[in-house]
Design a protein around this motif. Structure first.
Motif, PDB file in Angstrom:
ATOM      1  N   ASP A  41      -7.170   1.390   4.838  1.00  0.00           N
ATOM      2  CA  ASP A  41      -6.454   2.667   4.950  1.00  0.00           C
ATOM      3  C   ASP A  41      -7.370   3.862   4.708  1.00  0.00           C
ATOM      4  OD1 ASP A  41      -4.030   1.672   5.701  1.00  0.00           O
ATOM      5  OD2 ASP A  41      -3.166   1.656   3.697  1.00  0.00           O
ATOM      6  N   THR A  77      -7.422   6.183  10.040  1.00  0.00           N
ATOM      7  CA  THR A  77      -6.264   5.790  10.843  1.00  0.00           C
ATOM      8  C   THR A  77      -6.499   6.201  12.292  1.00  0.00           C
ATOM      9  OG1 THR A  77      -4.762   6.119   8.957  1.00  0.00           O
ATOM     10  CG2 THR A  77      -3.771   6.049  11.145  1.00  0.00           C
ATOM     11  N   PRO A 130      -9.914   0.811   8.831  1.00  0.00           N
ATOM     12  CA  PRO A 130      -8.444   0.878   8.937  1.00  0.00           C
ATOM     13  C   PRO A 130      -7.750  -0.119   8.024  1.00  0.00           C
ATOM     14  CG  PRO A 130      -9.432   0.958  11.118  1.00  0.00           C
ATOM     15  CD  PRO A 130     -10.533   0.613  10.158  1.00  0.00           C
ATOM     16  N   ARG A 183       2.949   6.541  -2.213  1.00  0.00           N
ATOM     17  CA  ARG A 183       1.735   5.822  -2.568  1.00  0.00           C
ATOM     18  C   ARG A 183       1.358   6.163  -4.006  1.00  0.00           C
ATOM     19  NH1 ARG A 183      -1.364   3.482   1.567  1.00  0.00           N
ATOM     20  NH2 ARG A 183      -0.290   3.623   3.575  1.00  0.00           N
ATOM     21  N   ALA A 222      -5.276   6.242   2.105  1.00  0.00           N
ATOM     22  CA  ALA A 222      -5.973   5.860   0.876  1.00  0.00           C
ATOM     23  C   ALA A 222      -6.897   6.968   0.395  1.00  0.00           C
ATOM     24  CB  ALA A 222      -6.770   4.574   1.098  1.00  0.00           C
ATOM     25  N   GLY A 275       0.798  -1.220   0.000  1.00  0.00           N
ATOM     26  CA  GLY A 275       0.000   0.000   0.000  1.00  0.00           C
ATOM     27  C   GLY A 275       0.826   1.262   0.000  1.00  0.00           C
ATOM     28  N   GLY A 286      -7.440   8.124   6.510  1.00  0.00           N
ATOM     29  CA  GLY A 286      -6.308   7.294   6.147  1.00  0.00           C
ATOM     30  C   GLY A 286      -5.666   7.724   4.846  1.00  0.00           C
ATOM     31  N   ALA A 344       1.327   9.919   6.677  1.00  0.00           N
ATOM     32  CA  ALA A 344       0.029   9.611   7.256  1.00  0.00           C
ATOM     33  C   ALA A 344       0.019   9.932   8.741  1.00  0.00           C
ATOM     34  CB  ALA A 344      -0.309   8.137   7.031  1.00  0.00           C
TER      35      ALA A 344
END
Length: 419
Positions: A143, A146, A140, A61, A157, A22, A155, A52
């Motif tokens: 993602d 968080t 979570p 990412r 993502a 990830g 998160g 993050a």
């Protein structure tokens, strides 16, 4: 490695690690970062550098630039699974709590207490247990949020959402359920809880991709769209959904672009198309313990394969190629006969294996091999079959021969390497 089997470049390994985990720690080399961004751009992705919430290091990412998002219509029944109703409700509440003003950037947003979401979800009819599962495990795990101490952050993502998705969320922001509407007043004489300044915050993402890429050729669009479909589909896609791969030149361009991100094109025995890790990349990720399974997850997966493929094949009841079967499932009760694992451990392992696509379900409580097993190379498939032989009869002649061959193939360390 031999001259015919060179080690993959660092940029390819980094991108493969992002696929597996990830995100990865961002390297300090500006040249390497640029190589990563360029390779990602070749497959229609953008490389984001961000930190993050709760993390000390900056990570890399992959995001979806405008025009490169997956097409659900093209993926059809192989589209990635969506969230169930309760996690979707909880996610909507979390997004509204962290992003109250749609005119501001959607990420990183602001932190919020879990109690705010739990109270609002309860008022909307969701069970406390389902909400707790969504807040502590489901969201979570993707993602999307968080948890850091008593607070929850968006998160990483969320920073990688496709542009059209963010635009749609901004346009429909007023329709998101507002958890503040259901906030209970503080006790008499008390004051509402405030968010402290000690909670570590996330940083806004920095896009490493060149802001003004050259106009792509029509074939570049085809390559990017093909790779996007292959990489995001749950399982292999039939040739009718990827007609461009019938062209040898397009197929070679797809393979070249995949090589740059540490992936390879795979044709399954059924004639369908998918992608996977080349053996050299898979070995490097395994050596670095990136994207690997825990011992419990490996055990549960092995038991599932034994019940659904190995034993039926030995009994003549399974003649399909590789793992292509939905006829021989195994229940959690059968898995529970393995006394070495508790029911809680098995349930946890099953959730992780299903999320990874290594295990699938055909009905309530029935598990079968997952679509991601078809992303394995021929070498990895052979190794997995050998593992099943060793697990099924570890003292057998064939198992001993496999173990001896593997032991002989391992490199011998010199005394200088292990003082």
């Amino acid at each position: 490695m031999t001259a015919e089997d060179p080690s993959p470049p660092a940029s390819s390994l980094l991108l493969a690690a992002i696929r597996a985990a990830g995100g990865v720690a961002a390297p300090r080399s500006a040249d390497l970062l640029q190589e990563v961004a360029q390779a990602a751009q070749q497959v229609g992705r953008s490389a984001l550098q961000l930190r993050a919430a709760g993390e000390e290091k900056t990570t890399l990412r992959l995001a979806w630039p405008t025009g490169s998002a997956p097409s659900i219509e093209q993926l059809r029944d192989q589209a990635p699974p969506t969230l169930a109703p309760i996690p979707t409700l909880v996610w909507a509440l979390c997004l509204k709590a962290a992003w109250p003003d749609p005119t501001l950037p959607h990420y990183p947003g602001q932190p919020f207490p879990a109690e705010l979401i739990e109270t609002a979800a309860r008022h909307l009819g969701a069970s406390a247990r389902a909400v707790a599962t969504a807040l502590t495990r489901t969201l979570p795990g993707r993602d999307l949020i968080t948890p850091v101490g008593p607070l929850i952050h968006l998160g990483p993502a969320v920073a990688t959402l496709p542009g059209p998705t963010v635009t749609a969320l901004r346009r429909g922001h007023h329709r998101l359920p507002d958890p503040q509407e259901h906030q209970e007043p503080p006790p008499s004489g008390g004051t509402a809880a405030t968010i402290g300044d000690q909670t570590p915050h996330a940083t806004a993402p920095h896009d490493l991709t060149h802001p003004d890429p050259p106009p792509p050729h029509s074939s570049d669009h085809i390559v990017c769209n093909t790779i996007t479909a292959l990489e995001t589909a749950r399982g292999p896609l039939p040739p009718r959904d990827l007609p461009a791969l019938q062209d040898p030149d397009i197929r070679a361009d797809v393979q070249s672009a995949l090589t740059g991100i540490g992936r390879t094109l795979i044709r399954t025995p059924q004639g369908t198309w998918t992608t996977g890790y080349p053996d050299t990349v898979a070995e490097a990720l395994n050596a670095a313990d990136i994207g690997t399974l825990t011992p419990a997850q490996r055990t549960v997966l092995a038991v599932i394969l034994l019940h659904t493929v190995a034993l039926p094949r030995a009994q003549g009841r399974h003649t399909h190629a590789q793992w292509d079967t939905t006829q021989h499932g195994v229940t959690q009760r059968q898995l529970g006969r393995n006394r070495a694992l508790s029911k809680l451990t098995i349930s946890s392992a099953l959730r992780a294996l299903i999320a990874a696509g290594l295990v699938d379900t055909t009905g309530q409580g029935t598990y079968v091999p997952g679509p991601c097993l078809q992303r394995l190379s021929e070498t990895r498939i052979t190794a997995l079959w050998e593992d099943l032989i060793i697990a099924g009869r570890p003292q057998g002649h064939l198992a001993r021969a496999i173990q001896q061959r593997r032991q002989a193939a391992r490199p011998t360390a010199s005394p200088q390497e292990h003082p």
